[in-house]
Design a protein around this motif. Structure first.
Motif, PDB file in Angstrom:
ATOM      1  N   GLY A   1       0.838  -1.376   0.087  1.00 35.66           N
ATOM      2  CA  GLY A   1       0.073   0.116   0.184  1.00 35.66           C
ATOM      3  C   GLY A   1       0.793   1.067   0.000  1.00 35.66           C
ATOM      4  O   GLY A   1       1.321   1.530   0.993  1.00 35.66           O
ATOM      5  N   ARG A   2       1.042   1.754  -1.401  1.00 40.60           N
ATOM      6  CA  ARG A   2       2.006   2.867  -1.359  1.00 40.60           C
ATOM      7  C   ARG A   2       1.283   4.372  -0.951  1.00 40.60           C
ATOM      8  O   ARG A   2       0.256   4.458  -1.300  1.00 40.60           O
ATOM      9  N   TYR A   3       1.859   5.250  -0.116  1.00 39.41           N
ATOM     10  CA  TYR A   3       1.307   6.470  -0.058  1.00 39.41           C
ATOM     11  C   TYR A   3       2.192   7.357  -1.170  1.00 39.41           C
ATOM     12  O   TYR A   3       3.218   7.282  -1.552  1.00 39.41           O
ATOM     13  N   VAL A   4       1.253   8.085  -2.103  1.00 40.17           N
ATOM     14  CA  VAL A   4       1.858   9.111  -2.928  1.00 40.17           C
ATOM     15  C   VAL A   4       1.531  10.617  -2.446  1.00 40.17           C
ATOM     16  O   VAL A   4       0.437  10.744  -2.221  1.00 40.17           O
ATOM     17  N   ALA A   5       2.594  11.513  -2.465  1.00 40.45           N
ATOM     18  CA  ALA A   5       2.313  12.921  -2.181  1.00 40.45           C
ATOM     19  C   ALA A   5       1.705  13.301  -3.451  1.00 40.45           C
ATOM     20  O   ALA A   5       1.795  13.120  -4.727  1.00 40.45           O
ATOM     21  N   PRO A   6       1.000  14.637  -3.515  1.00 42.24           N
ATOM     22  CA  PRO A   6       0.554  15.373  -4.639  1.00 42.24           C
ATOM     23  C   PRO A   6       1.411  15.550  -5.983  1.00 42.24           C
ATOM     24  O   PRO A   6       0.903  15.533  -6.932  1.00 42.24           O
ATOM     25  N   ASP A   7       2.707  15.461  -5.817  1.00 39.90           N
ATOM     26  CA  ASP A   7       3.780  15.466  -6.841  1.00 39.90           C
ATOM     27  C   ASP A   7       4.244  14.332  -7.000  1.00 39.90           C
ATOM     28  O   ASP A   7       5.169  14.339  -8.036  1.00 39.90           O
ATOM     29  N   ASN A   8       3.658  13.366  -6.676  1.00 40.70           N
ATOM     30  CA  ASN A   8       4.313  11.764  -7.080  1.00 40.70           C
ATOM     31  C   ASN A   8       3.340  11.508  -7.896  1.00 40.70           C
ATOM     32  O   ASN A   8       2.081  11.118  -7.727  1.00 40.70           O
ATOM     33  N   ASN A   9       3.649  11.154  -9.283  1.00 42.08           N
ATOM     34  CA  ASN A   9       2.650  10.449 -10.386  1.00 42.08           C
ATOM     35  C   ASN A   9       2.816   9.034 -10.095  1.00 42.08           C
ATOM     36  O   ASN A   9       2.066   8.464 -11.245  1.00 42.08           O
TER      37      ASN A   9
ATOM     38  N   GLU B   1       5.766  -5.000   1.458  1.00 45.77           N
ATOM     39  CA  GLU B   1       6.455  -4.369   0.256  1.00 45.77           C
ATOM     40  C   GLU B   1       6.224  -2.754   0.462  1.00 45.77           C
ATOM     41  O   GLU B   1       5.316  -2.223  -0.140  1.00 45.77           O
ATOM     42  N   GLY B   2       7.370  -2.294   0.882  1.00 42.86           N
ATOM     43  CA  GLY B   2       7.118  -0.631   1.044  1.00 42.86           C
ATOM     44  C   GLY B   2       6.368  -0.489   2.267  1.00 42.86           C
ATOM     45  O   GLY B   2       5.241  -1.094   2.398  1.00 42.86           O
ATOM     46  N   ALA B   3       6.955   0.483   3.189  1.00 45.03           N
ATOM     47  CA  ALA B   3       6.536   0.587   4.586  1.00 45.03           C
ATOM     48  C   ALA B   3       5.513   1.590   4.549  1.00 45.03           C
ATOM     49  O   ALA B   3       5.240   2.007   5.903  1.00 45.03           O
ATOM     50  N   ASP B   4       5.390   2.302   3.642  1.00 45.62           N
ATOM     51  CA  ASP B   4       4.419   3.735   3.917  1.00 45.62           C
ATOM     52  C   ASP B   4       3.090   3.336   4.586  1.00 45.62           C
ATOM     53  O   ASP B   4       2.815   4.438   5.197  1.00 45.62           O
ATOM     54  N   SER B   5       2.609   2.406   4.538  1.00 44.07           N
ATOM     55  CA  SER B   5       1.307   2.048   5.073  1.00 44.07           C
ATOM     56  C   SER B   5       1.303   1.771   6.921  1.00 44.07           C
ATOM     57  O   SER B   5       0.370   2.040   7.465  1.00 44.07           O
ATOM     58  N   ILE B   6       2.704   1.880   7.405  1.00 39.91           N
ATOM     59  CA  ILE B   6       2.823   1.888   8.562  1.00 39.91           C
ATOM     60  C   ILE B   6       2.793   3.036   9.148  1.00 39.91           C
ATOM     61  O   ILE B   6       3.585   3.898   8.944  1.00 39.91           O
ATOM     62  N   LEU B   7       1.580   3.277   9.907  1.00 39.90           N
ATOM     63  CA  LEU B   7       0.892   4.868  10.396  1.00 39.90           C
ATOM     64  C   LEU B   7       2.087   4.921  11.649  1.00 39.90           C
ATOM     65  O   LEU B   7       2.494   6.453  11.987  1.00 39.90           O
ATOM     66  N   SER B   8       2.517   4.191  12.394  1.00 37.07           N
ATOM     67  CA  SER B   8       3.454   4.497  13.621  1.00 37.07           C
ATOM     68  C   SER B   8       3.981   2.989  13.952  1.00 37.07           C
ATOM     69  O   SER B   8       3.717   2.016  13.462  1.00 37.07           O
ATOM     70  N   LEU B   9       5.043   3.160  14.888  1.00 34.20           N
ATOM     71  CA  LEU B   9       5.672   1.995  15.374  1.00 34.20           C
ATOM     72  C   LEU B   9       4.611   1.008  15.920  1.00 34.20           C
ATOM     73  O   LEU B   9       4.843  -0.021  16.222  1.00 34.20           O
ATOM     74  N   ASP B  10       3.654   1.549  16.658  1.00 33.85           N
ATOM     75  CA  ASP B  10       2.442   0.789  17.279  1.00 33.85           C
ATOM     76  C   ASP B  10       1.693  -0.060  16.279  1.00 33.85           C
ATOM     77  O   ASP B  10       1.657  -1.160  16.356  1.00 33.85           O
TER      78      ASP B  10
ATOM     79  N   TYR C   1       8.748   2.138  -5.121  1.00 37.69           N
ATOM     80  CA  TYR C   1       9.333   2.917  -6.102  1.00 37.69           C
ATOM     81  C   TYR C   1       9.241   4.282  -5.631  1.00 37.69           C
ATOM     82  O   TYR C   1       8.458   4.842  -4.893  1.00 37.69           O
ATOM     83  N   GLY C   2      10.325   4.982  -5.970  1.00 35.72           N
ATOM     84  CA  GLY C   2      10.111   6.563  -5.701  1.00 35.72           C
ATOM     85  C   GLY C   2      10.201   7.007  -3.963  1.00 35.72           C
ATOM     86  O   GLY C   2      10.811   5.947  -3.503  1.00 35.72           O
ATOM     87  N   PRO C   3      10.237   7.954  -3.805  1.00 33.85           N
ATOM     88  CA  PRO C   3      10.275   8.626  -2.378  1.00 33.85           C
ATOM     89  C   PRO C   3       8.896   7.886  -1.627  1.00 33.85           C
ATOM     90  O   PRO C   3       7.855   7.762  -1.921  1.00 33.85           O
ATOM     91  N   GLY C   4       9.448   7.508  -0.174  1.00 35.63           N
ATOM     92  CA  GLY C   4       8.688   6.725   0.605  1.00 35.63           C
ATOM     93  C   GLY C   4       8.624   7.519   1.998  1.00 35.63           C
ATOM     94  O   GLY C   4       9.600   8.467   2.302  1.00 35.63           O
ATOM     95  N   ILE C   5       7.694   7.076   2.763  1.00 40.80           N
ATOM     96  CA  ILE C   5       7.536   7.932   3.988  1.00 40.80           C
ATOM     97  C   ILE C   5       8.697   7.242   4.918  1.00 40.80           C
ATOM     98  O   ILE C   5       9.600   8.303   5.677  1.00 40.80           O
ATOM     99  N   TYR C   6       9.416   6.033   4.745  1.00 44.49           N
ATOM    100  CA  TYR C   6      10.531   5.776   5.675  1.00 44.49           C
ATOM    101  C   TYR C   6      11.828   5.491   4.870  1.00 44.49           C
ATOM    102  O   TYR C   6      12.801   5.622   5.298  1.00 44.49           O
ATOM    103  N   ALA C   7      11.587   5.461   3.564  1.00 45.79           N
ATOM    104  CA  ALA C   7      12.859   5.132   2.727  1.00 45.79           C
ATOM    105  C   ALA C   7      12.786   5.406   1.228  1.00 45.79           C
ATOM    106  O   ALA C   7      11.372   5.096   0.785  1.00 45.79           O
ATOM    107  N   TYR C   8      13.470   5.822   0.609  1.00 46.48           N
ATOM    108  CA  TYR C   8      13.518   6.063  -0.798  1.00 46.48           C
ATOM    109  C   TYR C   8      13.843   4.644  -1.618  1.00 46.48           C
ATOM    110  O   TYR C   8      14.269   3.849  -1.139  1.00 46.48           O
ATOM    111  N   GLY C   9      13.265   4.238  -2.571  1.00 49.39           N
ATOM    112  CA  GLY C   9      13.254   3.208  -3.387  1.00 49.39           C
ATOM    113  C   GLY C   9      13.903   3.440  -5.032  1.00 49.39           C
ATOM    114  O   GLY C   9      14.675   4.358  -5.422  1.00 49.39           O
ATOM    115  N   THR C  10      13.310   2.422  -5.721  1.00 48.46           N
ATOM    116  CA  THR C  10      13.763   2.285  -7.154  1.00 48.46           C
ATOM    117  C   THR C  10      13.408   3.657  -7.645  1.00 48.46           C
ATOM    118  O   THR C  10      12.415   4.361  -7.621  1.00 48.46           O
ATOM    119  N   ASP C  11      14.584   4.009  -8.597  1.00 48.68           N
ATOM    120  CA  ASP C  11      14.531   5.317  -9.433  1.00 48.68           C
ATOM    121  C   ASP C  11      14.372   6.577  -8.395  1.00 48.68           C
ATOM    122  O   ASP C  11      14.020   7.649  -8.828  1.00 48.68           O
TER     123      ASP C  11
END
Length: 356
Positions: free
Chosen positions: A65-73, A137-146, A164-174
């Motif tokens: 479950g990837r989070y995408v910011a407004p500038d992320n296509n 796959e991709g940790a964006d969905s982890i709202l908190s350590l809880d 892929y791309g910029p993530g909440i916790y780490a940047y990935g591919t490309d």
């Protein structure tokens, strides 16, 4: 031969692609052959009957479950909460598959031992539940350590911080960015819980930061070799050597653009360029030559990870065709012991060490 596949996006196919994986592959293809919303419609290669046909009794099954910011296509969800909600729908589907006897979750060493005994002692695999280790796959969905702790309680046992791309916790591919503080905190909490760190998709900077911080079990569920296919998605020899020193296993991916240079997604066709499973063996063999043995490679196919036969080796029409790797490895001079390691034992031995 028993086979362990370390990366299958089963819940994504079921929930987002609306595929009933309990059906025969031909029925899944027939039902969606008129659809055009995704490039792999009518071309999928994964179903539970095909997995059993290929003796694939164990897999690492993902949530995503990837989070995408407004500038992320990139495709994804507009808030972390939505991404979390999607992963919970995926968990609910896995639990439904367990209820129906299609799957069984493997959470610990005893569960792994019991499942191996079931499959290896059975006269037929047609009715057996497929064992799965739950991964994110991709940790964006982890709202908190809880929420990481909540996920561990429902069985999450491996996490790849980036996709892929910029993530909440780490940047990935490309993309490329050092690991941020949230990423460092996540990885440290994963270590406390003994959650496996999946190095797949980590950008180079985040990869090295993670290796400096994390001292727990590390694997790469689906990755190939940068020296053969030059792209940041693949591991450099230096990164591979680091993983080897950590006792990691690297799963071979079957996505065509990762296998050979020059592939153009949506344009290149496997038959036209002669792409076959043999090309995966090239990547596998490169890692084995660096390691000096076959103890650090396995299958992490990523089949039906948003692609089907249009972006698979030409000689793979179903996930069951992964079994042809045994003959290909034998022709390359790999011993029977090495072949068993590649097909399943390396992953099992890794988990036995990780789950003491």
């Amino acid at each position: 031969m028993l086979l362990f596949d370390a990366h299958l996006d089963l819940s994504m196919n079921a929930i987002e692609w609306n595929r009933d994986l309990t059906q025969e592959l031909s029925a899944i293809r027939e039902r969606e052959k008129h659809l055009t919303d995704k490039p792999d419609r009518g071309r999928g290669v994964v179903s539970f009957p095909e997995m059993r046909c290929g003796n694939i009794g164990l897999c690492v099954a993902t949530q995503i479950g990837r989070y995408v910011a407004p500038d992320n296509n990139l495709p994804g969800w507009h808030s972390q909460a939505q991404a979390w909600g999607m992963t919970q729908a995926q968990v609910a589907w896995y639990q439904a598959m367990e209820y129906q006897g299609e799957m069984v979750q493997i959470r610990d060493r005893q569960g792994l031992k019991d499942h191996l005994a079931l499959w290896q002692g059975a006269e037929s695999t047609e009715e057996l539940p497929i064992g799965y280790i739950l991964s994110l796959e991709g940790a964006d969905s982890i709202l908190s350590l809880d929420h990481l702790h909540q996920a561990y309680e429902y069985g999450l046992r491996a996490v790849g911080p980036a996709h892929y791309g910029p993530g909440i916790y780490a940047y990935g591919t490309d993309a490329d960015q050092p690991l941020n503080q949230k990423g460092k905190d996540l990885i440290r909490e994963m270590e406390k819980l003994n959650i496996i760190l999946d190095a797949t998709h980590l950008c180079d900077s985040a990869f090295w930061d993670a290796m400096d911080i994390y001292t727990g079990p590390v694997w790469a569920s689906h990755n190939l070799v940068r020296k053969i296919t030059p792209h940041n998605r693949q591991f450099s020899d230096e990164m591979i050597r680091e993983l080897l020193s950590r006792g990691a296993v690297i799963g071979m991916a079957f996505d065509a653009w990762m296998m050979i240079p020059g592939w153009e997604r949506g344009k290149t066709k496997p038959q036209e360029v002669g792409l076959t499973i043999e090309h995966v063996i090239d990547h596998l063999d490169h890692i084995c030559q660096l390691a000096g043995n076959a103890n650090h490679v396995g299958i992490g196919s990523d089949l039906d990870g948003a692609f089907g036969t249009e972006q698979c080796p030409a000689d793979l029409d179903s996930i069951a065709d992964l079994q042809t790797m045994t003959d290909l490895l034998s022709k390359r001079g790999y011993s029977q012991d090495d072949i068993e390691r590649v097909m399943w034992r390396n992953w099992v031995h890794f988990l036995e060490r990780a789950w003491k």
